[in-house]
Design an enzyme around this catalytic site. Sequence first.
Site, PDB file in Angstrom:
ATOM      1  N   ASP A  26       0.825  -1.207   0.000  1.00  0.00           N
ATOM      2  CA  ASP A  26       0.000   0.000   0.000  1.00  0.00           C
ATOM      3  C   ASP A  26       0.869   1.272   0.000  1.00  0.00           C
ATOM      4  OD1 ASP A  26      -3.284   0.203   0.983  1.00  0.00           O
ATOM      5  OD2 ASP A  26      -2.060   1.987   0.648  1.00  0.00           O
ATOM      6  N   SER A  79      -6.516   4.367  -1.519  1.00  0.00           N
ATOM      7  CA  SER A  79      -6.704   2.941  -1.224  1.00  0.00           C
ATOM      8  C   SER A  79      -8.088   2.471  -1.619  1.00  0.00           C
ATOM      9  CB  SER A  79      -6.514   2.695   0.275  1.00  0.00           C
ATOM     10  OG  SER A  79      -5.209   3.018   0.645  1.00  0.00           O
ATOM     11  N   ARG A 168      -3.102  16.232   5.126  1.00  0.00           N
ATOM     12  CA  ARG A 168      -2.621  14.848   4.886  1.00  0.00           C
ATOM     13  C   ARG A 168      -2.688  14.544   3.390  1.00  0.00           C
ATOM     14  NH1 ARG A 168      -2.300  10.183   8.210  1.00  0.00           N
ATOM     15  NH2 ARG A 168      -2.865   8.238   7.201  1.00  0.00           N
ATOM     16  N   ASP A 169      -3.822  14.875   2.790  1.00  0.00           N
ATOM     17  CA  ASP A 169      -3.944  14.713   1.332  1.00  0.00           C
ATOM     18  C   ASP A 169      -3.518  15.991   0.604  1.00  0.00           C
ATOM     19  OD1 ASP A 169      -7.035  12.985   1.961  1.00  0.00           O
ATOM     20  OD2 ASP A 169      -5.003  12.197   1.794  1.00  0.00           O
ATOM     21  N   ARG A 285     -16.109   9.791   0.499  1.00  0.00           N
ATOM     22  CA  ARG A 285     -15.411   8.526   0.745  1.00  0.00           C
ATOM     23  C   ARG A 285     -15.891   7.925   2.048  1.00  0.00           C
ATOM     24  NH1 ARG A 285      -9.090   6.777   0.434  1.00  0.00           N
ATOM     25  NH2 ARG A 285      -9.084   5.601   2.365  1.00  0.00           N
ATOM     26  N   LYS A 360      -5.644  -1.257   6.938  1.00  0.00           N
ATOM     27  CA  LYS A 360      -5.915  -1.605   5.524  1.00  0.00           C
ATOM     28  C   LYS A 360      -6.768  -2.861   5.405  1.00  0.00           C
ATOM     29  CE  LYS A 360      -3.561   1.834   4.034  1.00  0.00           C
ATOM     30  NZ  LYS A 360      -4.215   3.000   3.426  1.00  0.00           N
ATOM     31  N   ASP A 428       2.232   3.290   2.936  1.00  0.00           N
ATOM     32  CA  ASP A 428       1.222   4.353   2.928  1.00  0.00           C
ATOM     33  C   ASP A 428       1.072   5.002   4.296  1.00  0.00           C
ATOM     34  OD1 ASP A 428      -2.139   4.880   3.143  1.00  0.00           O
ATOM     35  OD2 ASP A 428      -0.893   5.867   1.650  1.00  0.00           O
ATOM     36  N   HIS A 432       2.225   8.773   5.232  1.00  0.00           N
ATOM     37  CA  HIS A 432       1.336   9.873   5.620  1.00  0.00           C
ATOM     38  C   HIS A 432       1.871  10.683   6.800  1.00  0.00           C
ATOM     39  CE1 HIS A 432      -2.004   9.466   2.930  1.00  0.00           C
ATOM     40  NE2 HIS A 432      -2.176   8.204   3.228  1.00  0.00           N
ATOM     41  N   ASP A 469      -1.396   0.008  -4.719  1.00  0.00           N
ATOM     42  CA  ASP A 469      -2.700   0.629  -5.039  1.00  0.00           C
ATOM     43  C   ASP A 469      -2.571   2.097  -5.415  1.00  0.00           C
ATOM     44  OD1 ASP A 469      -3.954   1.464  -1.741  1.00  0.00           O
ATOM     45  OD2 ASP A 469      -1.906   1.350  -2.478  1.00  0.00           O
ATOM     46  N   HIS A 470      -1.481   2.740  -5.096  1.00  0.00           N
ATOM     47  CA  HIS A 470      -1.202   4.134  -5.471  1.00  0.00           C
ATOM     48  C   HIS A 470       0.152   4.465  -4.861  1.00  0.00           C
ATOM     49  CE1 HIS A 470      -1.912   5.142  -1.300  1.00  0.00           C
ATOM     50  NE2 HIS A 470      -2.970   4.378  -1.376  1.00  0.00           N
ATOM     51  N   HIS A 500      -0.556  11.153  -0.987  1.00  0.00           N
ATOM     52  CA  HIS A 500      -0.249  10.177  -2.031  1.00  0.00           C
ATOM     53  C   HIS A 500       0.471  10.888  -3.176  1.00  0.00           C
ATOM     54  CE1 HIS A 500      -3.951   7.778  -0.545  1.00  0.00           C
ATOM     55  NE2 HIS A 500      -2.928   7.715   0.286  1.00  0.00           N
TER      56      HIS A 500
HETATM   57  O1  3PG Z   1      -7.557   8.334   4.700  1.00  0.00           O
HETATM   58  C1  3PG Z   1      -6.334   8.499   4.598  1.00  0.00           C
HETATM   59  O2  3PG Z   1      -5.490   8.086   5.387  1.00  0.00           O
HETATM   60  C2  3PG Z   1      -5.873   9.257   3.392  1.00  0.00           C
HETATM   61  O3  3PG Z   1      -6.686  10.378   3.199  1.00  0.00           O
HETATM   62  C3  3PG Z   1      -6.019   8.374   2.191  1.00  0.00           C
HETATM   63  O4  3PG Z   1      -5.227   7.266   2.428  1.00  0.00           O
HETATM   64  P1  3PG Z   1      -5.626   5.813   1.838  1.00  0.00           P
HETATM   65  O5  3PG Z   1      -6.454   6.070   0.612  1.00  0.00           O
HETATM   66  O6  3PG Z   1      -4.293   5.181   1.528  1.00  0.00           O
HETATM   67  O7  3PG Z   1      -6.347   5.143   2.927  1.00  0.00           O
HETATM   68 MN    MN Z   2      -3.490   2.906  -0.135  1.00  0.00          MN
HETATM   69 MN    MN Z   3      -3.058   6.680   2.153  1.00  0.00          MN
END
Ligand code: 3PG
Ligand code: MN
Ligand code: MN
Length: 553
Positions: A26, A79, A168-169, A285, A360, A428, A432, A469-470, A500
């Site tokens: 991840d 993710s 974070r994003d 989301r 995850k 991941d 972050h 996944d990214h 990301h």
């Molecule tokens: O929710 C998070 O931690 C990030 O905004 C997105 O991270 P993820 O898509 O890897 O969960």
């Molecule tokens: Mn991810």
């Molecule tokens: Mn992430």
Amino acid sequence: MTIDTELKPHDTIPKAEKPVLVCILDGWGENENKDKFNAIHSAETPVTDALKEVPGRWRTVRAHGTAVGLPSDADMGNSEVGHNALGSGQVIDQGARLVDIALDNGSAFELDGWKYISESFPDNTVHFIGLLSDGGVHSRCNQLVGFLKGAAKDGAKRIRVHILTDGRDVPDGTSVKFVEELEKDLAELSGCDAKIASGGGRMHVTMDRYEADWKIVERGWQAHVLGEAPHKFTTALEAIKTLREGDGSKAITDQWLPPFVVTDDGGKAVGTIEDGDAVVLFNFRADRMVEISKAFEYEEFNAFDRKRFPKTRFVGMMQYDGDLKLPARFLVPPPAISGVSGELLAKAGVSTFACSETQKFGHVTFFWNGNRSGYFKEDLETYVEIPSDAVPFNEAPDMKAREITEAGKEALLSGKYQMVRINFANPDMVGHTGDLEACVGACSLVDKCVKELLDTVESLGGRWLLTADHGNADDMVQRAKKTNAPLFADSGAPLPLTSHTLAPVPVAIGGPGLPEGIKFRDDLPNAGLANITGTYLNLLGFATPAHMEPSLI
Ligand SMILES: O=C(O)[C@H](O)COP(=O)(O)O
Ligand SMILES: [Mn+2]
Ligand SMILES: [Mn+2]
């Protein structure tokens, strides 16, 4: 488009007699920036590096933007959309895009969810709660503004917004800009009293996921609903700027700001949530909206003491869990994903094992299965969640990689499963935190764990596919737009990149069970994550279903 309901045998690859491993790293992007801020490049990664040298069995695929159903190629992957694509083999219009479409064509204001909350417009307050950011991963502020304007237009008299700050994003510190813009937009809403009422940092207030730490949700409930918080200010902007200074010695970043409540000059909260009010969660989301949704929706609730439970007209931007039907009402219908690989494999009698740690676990099960919780066939499937630590992951970068590796090896050696899928959260989740050194260590460990899993599959004569996944760990510093040169603070410290990346991700296949001539095709230059599904179905001995993107083989 017709959805295949049965898997057919592959015309050249025999049915897998030995286990097939699908391993997702991840946040492990393949970034052309190969400087020291690429934590994967800086890490000890002999195993994943060696895979690049195998002719015809290593390549990259796109994991962002339109390849994964997002509005534009400026949108980084994540993710949720990544595991939707990996599990379904389809490019599904994702939440962000579905909301954009509903706002653009106005259908958002004709659907049941909107009609339902409109009943609160004349005499009560409509509250909007969500992530204030243009990151496009959980929400996007132009969508919030679209719904605010729609509410004012449809007669809402009193609007309150409860903001979660990001960092974070999007780069840390951008919360100030987003609050300034929102205050301006609220002031322009004619005919209604519209204010920001409370808020806090997304990792500390409200936006917990997978029940990793309900206290985060409790802090949000106290601030948003009860108007109780350790910090009170008369404007949100003052709150953000003051709280970011921390206690003077150590600044606090947007994602970790403590909860705050906005009060009038007399110290009274300007926007508590009361009976008859409407509440809208404006994140599209799902994963970090499920717990707060349960707090607003369920009469029966014991995750924390709510003190009181207002009877609200509660809607999510989308339905966040299709099986739990949570929330019951929503503004925009969720993406419909049918014909996912898990369902087809269960129908074909293939036994499956899936494992990750808490952070995850939902991705490698719920999102992999097309936004469905539970099993397709309980007697054929086993999902294992290894509890994640509840600490900042740069302080424990190994996370549960070793435990996940042991669980994966045991499943492979048990002979009980034809398919084993594993997600390593480290690149991941440590990515972050923005902590480069911790992330380098995390990626080195993941490379070791991959070796253990591949060696196990190879000892069994099996087949394997390794991917991600990214991107995230592949770039840990903010860079200048044109030159890509790393950016530094006045102190000289690099400006950490916690989000990301837009980098493609690696895909590698192998294993003694894979017939010699099986190689990646070279006629799919723009392949994306959705092309991986047919690929691992081929490794299992099945043809690629007609409704899925073509296999990479
Ligand atoms: O929710 C998070 O931690 C990030 O905004 C997105 O991270 P993820 O898509 O890897 O969960
Ligand atoms: Mn991810
Ligand atoms: Mn992430």
